[in-house]
Each structure stands twice: as C-alpha cells, then as structure tokens.
Design an enzyme around this catalytic site. Sequence first.
Site: not given
Lengths: 477, 473
Positions: B66, B141, B165
């Site tokens: 990420k 996210s 997330s």
Amino acid sequence: MVEIFIGLEIHIQLMTRSKVFCSCEMISGEEPNTRICPVCMGYPGVLPAVNEQALFLSYLMGSALNCTLAQKTWFDRKNYFYPDMTKNYQISQFSSPVGRGGWMDYLEKGELKRVHIHDIHLEEDAGKMVHQGNFSLLDYNRAGSSLLEIVTEPELTSPEAAEVFLQSFRSLVRCLRACDGNMETGSLRCDANVSVNSLGMGLGTKVEIKNLNSSRFVRKALEYEVRRQSRLMQAGKPVIQETRLWNEQSGKTESMRTKEEAKDYRYFPEPDIPPFVPSEAFLNRVTSSLTELPAARELRYIREYGLTEETAHYLAEERERAEYFEELISSGTEVAAAAAWIKGELAKLQGRYAFSLSDGTLPPQAVTTVVRMTGTEELTVQQAKQVLELMVQRGIVQPEEVIAQEGFKKAEDDGELKEIISKIVAEHLNAAEQIRDGNMKAVGYLMGMVMKETRQSADPRTARRLLLEEIGCKQEE
Amino acid sequence: MSELFPAVWKQITSSPRHLKCYEQAVAALDTDTCAFLELRTDLGVSLAEPAVKEYGSLSGIPFAVKDNIAVKGFQFSCGSQILAGLRSPYTATAVERLLHAGAVPIGKTNLDEFGMGSSNQNSACKPTVNPWDLSRVPGGSSGGSAAAVSAGYVPFALGSDTGGSVRQPAAFCGIFGFKPTYGTVSRYGLAAYASSLETIGFMTAQAEQLIPIFEAASGADGRDQTSLDCSDTTDLTEGIQTVAVLAGDLGLDAPVLRGYSKAIEAFRSLGWNIVEVKLPSLDYAVPSYYTIASAEASANLARYTGVRYGSRSREEHDHQHMVRRTRDEGFGKEVKLRILLGTYVLREGFQDQYYVQAQKIRTLIRNEFSKLFTKAGVLLLPTFPIQAFPIGDGGLTSMQQKLADRFTLPANLAGLPAVSFPTGIESGLPVGMQLMGPAMSDRSLIRLTAHVSRCFPEVALPRRFSPGEVTHG
Ligand SMILES: [Zn+2]
C-alpha cells in the site's frame, strides 16, 4: 520601593551521543544538513525512539535539583507550525514532566541562596533558520537534539542575582556532565521572565524576554526591563503582558508578541512513545552518579579549609579542578599550597599547553612530589615550575625523570656557591663597582649569571646575600 | 511453506525475462482496475536479498505494498497530491523483514488519501475499482491492495488498518484480510494517520498464507517503541469452544445477513457453542474512534508543508502563506475535514469534552472485550453491513461510510487481532465475516479462520492474471 520577581526558563542540550529520538550523532559545527535522517527530518512513516541516556541525564538533573522524580513519565505533542520544526509539533512533556517542585542552592557573595524549580522536562530541539536577504535557509542538524528545559519559580530578586544564579547553574550542569554549558554555541539557552511591583504587593505583570545568549546579557536585559517597567509604574501606565526580544546592539528589549497572540498548543499525549517507568536499577544508577555539587563544595572549601570566597569559588566551579584540588590534598599537599599552585602555575601551563587537569598530563601525585621538594629545598620554586613545564613539554609524568635529565640539585653548601660568586665578581669588576656606587640594577644582572651557573639550584636569597657580601655591600633590607 | 504459494512465482521473480513479461501483463490488465500506483519489478528485485530470495520462507514471492508504507526508491504518495514526487529514502521495518524472508515487493497500491476512507474514491489518483464488478468500489482504504490480490496480480499484499482499512476491502474483494494485535507488527515506515489505532495488515487469497507472512513481518522493533513480540501461544481451538455473536438486529443488508447466518451455522457444524453477547459501549465506538483518529491525524499530517519534500505551492510570498497554499492545494476534502475536526477537539478548554471523553469510551470498550474473552474464545461479527457498493452517487455518503465502520473500529480501539474471511458469493458479490480474538492470539486466530473457512465453498476469485501465463508464454 519596588520588588522584583525574576524567573528563568533554561534549556540545556544534553550531552547524549545521539539525538533524543533518532540515531543521528549530536555534533555541532558540522556542514548544514549533514547530521540528519528520515526520523529527525520528519519523513512520512518514521517514529521516535526515545534515547535512554537522555532520560538518564534528565533524571540525574532532576535529582540534583531536588525535584520529585516522576514514577511514570510520558511525552506530549506540542502543536505549532514553524519552519525549523520538521513535524510541526514538538515532542515535549506537559502533563508528566521528569521532575517537579525542586530547588537549587547557590552562593551569592559567599551567602547561600535558594531558588525553587517549578519543573524540568525533556523535549526535542528545533533546527536553525538562517536569514539571507529576503529568503531563509534551514539547517536541521540541531533538529531532534536532546533538550532539557528547567523552569524556575520567579524568586530571583535582582538582575545580578539572575546572572550569578545562571553562572552557578552552568557550573552545576557541567559538574554533572549533563551539558557543556556553552551559551555562545547555544548548548545552554536562557529566557527570563520579570515583573516589578510595589513592595508587598506580590507578582506584577509578567514580561518574558528571549534571545539572551550570555549570562551578562541576561543581567543587562533584566536591568533594562526593570527600569522600563518601573518607569511605566511611576507614570501610572500599565505593563503589558508580552514577550520581548533582547537587542544586543541597542541594549534594549523590543516587543515580539503580546498575550492576545499567544498560541494554543493543543497538547495531547504522544502515542508513539510508551510511558517511561524508571526501574529501581535505573534510579540507583542516577543516585550513584550524583556528585557533590559546586555550591556545596564552595561552601565546604570556605568553612573547612578557610579559603577565601574567591578562591573557593574558583576551585569549586569546575568539577575536574575541584577533584584535582582534593587529590593534591589527599596526596599530601597543604591546602594553601594546593590552591595557590592550581590558581597560579597550573592555570598558566593549562593556558599555554591546552591540557586538562584530569587527562593525566600532570598527575596530582607528581605535583605533590614537586611541591614537597620545594618545601625541603630540594628544588627552588623556580626549578619546580620549570620541572612541571618540562613534564608537560616532554610528556613525562615522573618529575624525578625531568630532575635527573636537567641535573637539578640543591646547592650543597655555601662554600661552593661562594666560590662561584667570587669567580663571577672577579670576571665582572665593572658591575661590582657600579653596585658599590649604588646602582642596584647590576645586582639583577650578576644574579642572573649566578643562577645560570648554578643551573637555578641556588636559593636566590642566599645567593643574593653572598653576592653583596662578596662585593662589599650591606644587605639593603 | 512452499506449497502455500505456487512455485511458479519464484520462477517468475528469478528470471529477468519472466519478470518483464509479468510486469507488462499486470500493467496492461491494471489499466482498468487501477490497483497499482507504481509497478516496478526491477526496483523490487534490486532490493531483494539474493541469499534469502533463494532460501527464505517466502522465497521469491512477489507482493504489493500500500502506498502509505515506505519502500526505499519507490514512490511514497499516501494517495495524496501533497506527496507527489516523493521517493522514499528508507524502507519500513515490516517490508524489510519480508525482504529478509525472500519476498519481493513489486509495486505500490492505491488507497484513500492517507488511509482516510472506505471506498478508494478519496484517492488523489484515479480510483481503484473492484475486480468483481468494475462499476463498484473495492473498499478502502487498502482498496488497491485488495484488488491486486483479488485480481491475481500478486499472491499477497500489505495494507494498513486504522479502522477496518484492511478487513473491509478484503470483504469487498472476496479475500482474507488480517489486522494483527496492535504492536505486533512494527509501524516504522507506515505513514501515520492515527498512531494509536493503526497497524500494518496483510491480505491473501488463502487464510493459511497469512501465517508465514505474519511470522516474517512481526516482532519487536527498536525503531517502534510501541512494538512487541507476539509470544502468546494461545490455542483458540482448545478447551470449551465458544464463539460469541452480537445480540439484536445488526442492521445488515440481506446478502450480508445470509453470509452471517452461514458463518454461525459453520461454527455450529464444527461443534462450537454460540453465545449471544451485548457490548453496550460499542454504540459509542464510531464517535470515539473519529474523535481520537482526527485528533491524532491533525498532528500527524502537520508535517506536510512542502518545505522539505513533496509538492509545494507556486505561491510563496512568505512561509506562512506558502504552507497554507500548499496544504490547501495538496490535501483532499476528506483529509481537510478530519484535520479540522482534530484541531477542533484538541483546542484548549475543549479537550475534556471530546478527546478525554473519547479515550474513556475507548477504555470501556477495551474492558468489555477483556470480559467477553473470558467467556468466549472469539467474537464473530460481520465485517461491513453491506457488500461492495457502486462508485459515485449510487454508493454511500461519507457519513454513511463512517457509521458503517462500526463492526471494524472496535478491534482498533481495543488493539485486538481480527480477520475478515469470505463466506461465499451472495447476489453475485463476495461477503466477508470477521473473527476477533483476544490480544496476542494472532496465530491461533489465523488457524481458526482457516479451519472455519473449510466449511465454505472456495471462492473463485475474478483472477485476471495467472502466473502460469508468463512461464508458458
Ligand atoms: Zn536523525
């Protein structure tokens, strides 16, 4: 009559090997932005890792300043935007400082005084801004250095007292090896707050003064500020609560920001560093690292050794000097002689050859030996000084070795000296003649010859007496 | 461990020719999924350690990271315009440890800006879409990481979980998403949003794969003083086997409710006792979470000013003006909203009313969980009340999304481990359920998840890429 209330906020850069939250070395005077890493530059994702040495020195300071030490201490974030702050929050301590409610004793003109300490807390230093014309450059080498803030109660009653206290404080931090105490390089920084009020009316309106980078400026700025506030009071005008900047050039303080512009720092506990709970072993280590502090030493030297305030202060001011002094005494030098040699010859040699008393260049035992030889007249004072200097020059720690090299020995008897003198007088009849005519300058000249011939071993007083006898002059005194 | 990951991955990462084909294939496929913000297999291989790449427990396995986790040389945008152009000068501890186990980071994945959001629509870049249905969100996210695993681009990916997330996008994309116990995986290198809540998490297609990844990445780290070793050897399958479920109507969409019922049924079929529990303080989890997260974010994001790195506004009359303009131009709406909220709750004189109060609720929630785990081994609950929602106006508003986080936030507030696992396809989309365990039960929780997952038919992921294509072609 007015009363003056002065408090100091002192920042000291702790002598830790690395910065307080990263592993960058703490060295000053390096090229800008060469002592930085992602952590102290505030890159995304980095975390602070608190330096245990910084905590140790903070607890040591807290202990020396008689504070109540925190059984559990943590950090808080102090939020404000400033270009020299990489994260735009400073990791500091707000709700649980390392130490609270202590005091420091210091000597002002031989009199013991006490100033209370509000709190001491550990935080990180900011970088430096260098202004150049209409732009600014940033140097982050200092950013993240370990900084300890010491806040005193407003108990100092005059600008002179503030100066003396600060000098004494400097001596204390150097003694504890917590900070090098250098105000010019900013290792020790001081902000002052001062209020003036009619006698017995308590604290007046507090004004803070910043930019004080020597203890002399602290006094001068406070003197100016006391005058300014007193004048306002006399004129019936109010003193505004504000922060003022000391301007060294004009010798005045200038308004920087008023209370209305004061910031809300939005403190909250630093989530990246768990609270620190000192272990018993840690606290024992703190206690065992405490040493007799300069003020206590100074007082002891006055009381126990009968030294003058000035001498006691000089000896106690620096830890290595005080320890050296005590080692001279314990190895057999008389107190007065030890003090005189340190203040005199040793200080001179240190200035000339830049060595430190604790580095083994002149071991105290060696100095004691040399001093003792002057007492037994094995060496003249002049020779003793020469021996010490030669030891430093030649890197020799045994005085006997230098004495042997130089062939210094006590003149055996007056007979030998008399022989040398009559030979010199015979060779310099003119000079002898002048002396008989009352020109005493020539005595010095002939004495020089004598001392040179005897390789400084003659006792100058004896030599002089014999010289004048030989010439046929009465001793003047 | 080798059988957990197809051997073909190692073949690909050890051949420059295969690697190039692989990168080209994924890049082409990802033009519409937009999982990756940067794909650089060459850079990833250059970071890999040759010796361990051969023999490590994750030898030769590529993975995605990420883009709010630091990998040296890769971009580090956090999905924000304000960090455009930044290349990380260092590598996160978790990534370093995976490298040390032989794994190869190949790219950075998309996210809601600074991890703030649950749809990936808050990314400053083109938003990632769900490989199951390109008109739907992948969740957030960590949506880019979830999509990358779901689409078969990588066998595993790193995400970060501040309030769900990792778990919520895993549920949306039909994969496993694991949020470890707070502190067991170092946060060093994870761009901070809410420091006291977030952890790095892991996403895989199979539950068992989480074990070697967690083993490699976890453990105390001197650079993160809140980190610690996960030394507990709890066995959740031992002794009386009790699973707790929340009492009352959970307000789930019909397909999610079906998945939930199937999960309860699965436990029952395995012989577990089911107990209904009430956790009254959970009602306050959402406000408490957003108060704490915003407060921490307001400080954590203060460092982004354009002074030292990232993008800087062209308008620079003076420092203050430049910082204001840079932050105004660089941050997205949701980020600004949370910074303002955080600044508000931390104001002098208002802390007791908001921040302190939120911390008290947090303590209550923690205590409720400690009590719960004396009665039950694990807690079963949905990951998210609905399935992957459509992109744009047909989806959830920002406020609805926040309320929908109610099942994932508690694990962050209490610092507990939780896994989201797929329970099958309902109405054409995957559904995910969540298992929460006591602190430090991470390994056991993963094993239990794997065990329970066997009760469900394997989910056929919408694999767009299969590594075999590269070695055969
Ligand atoms: Zn550093």
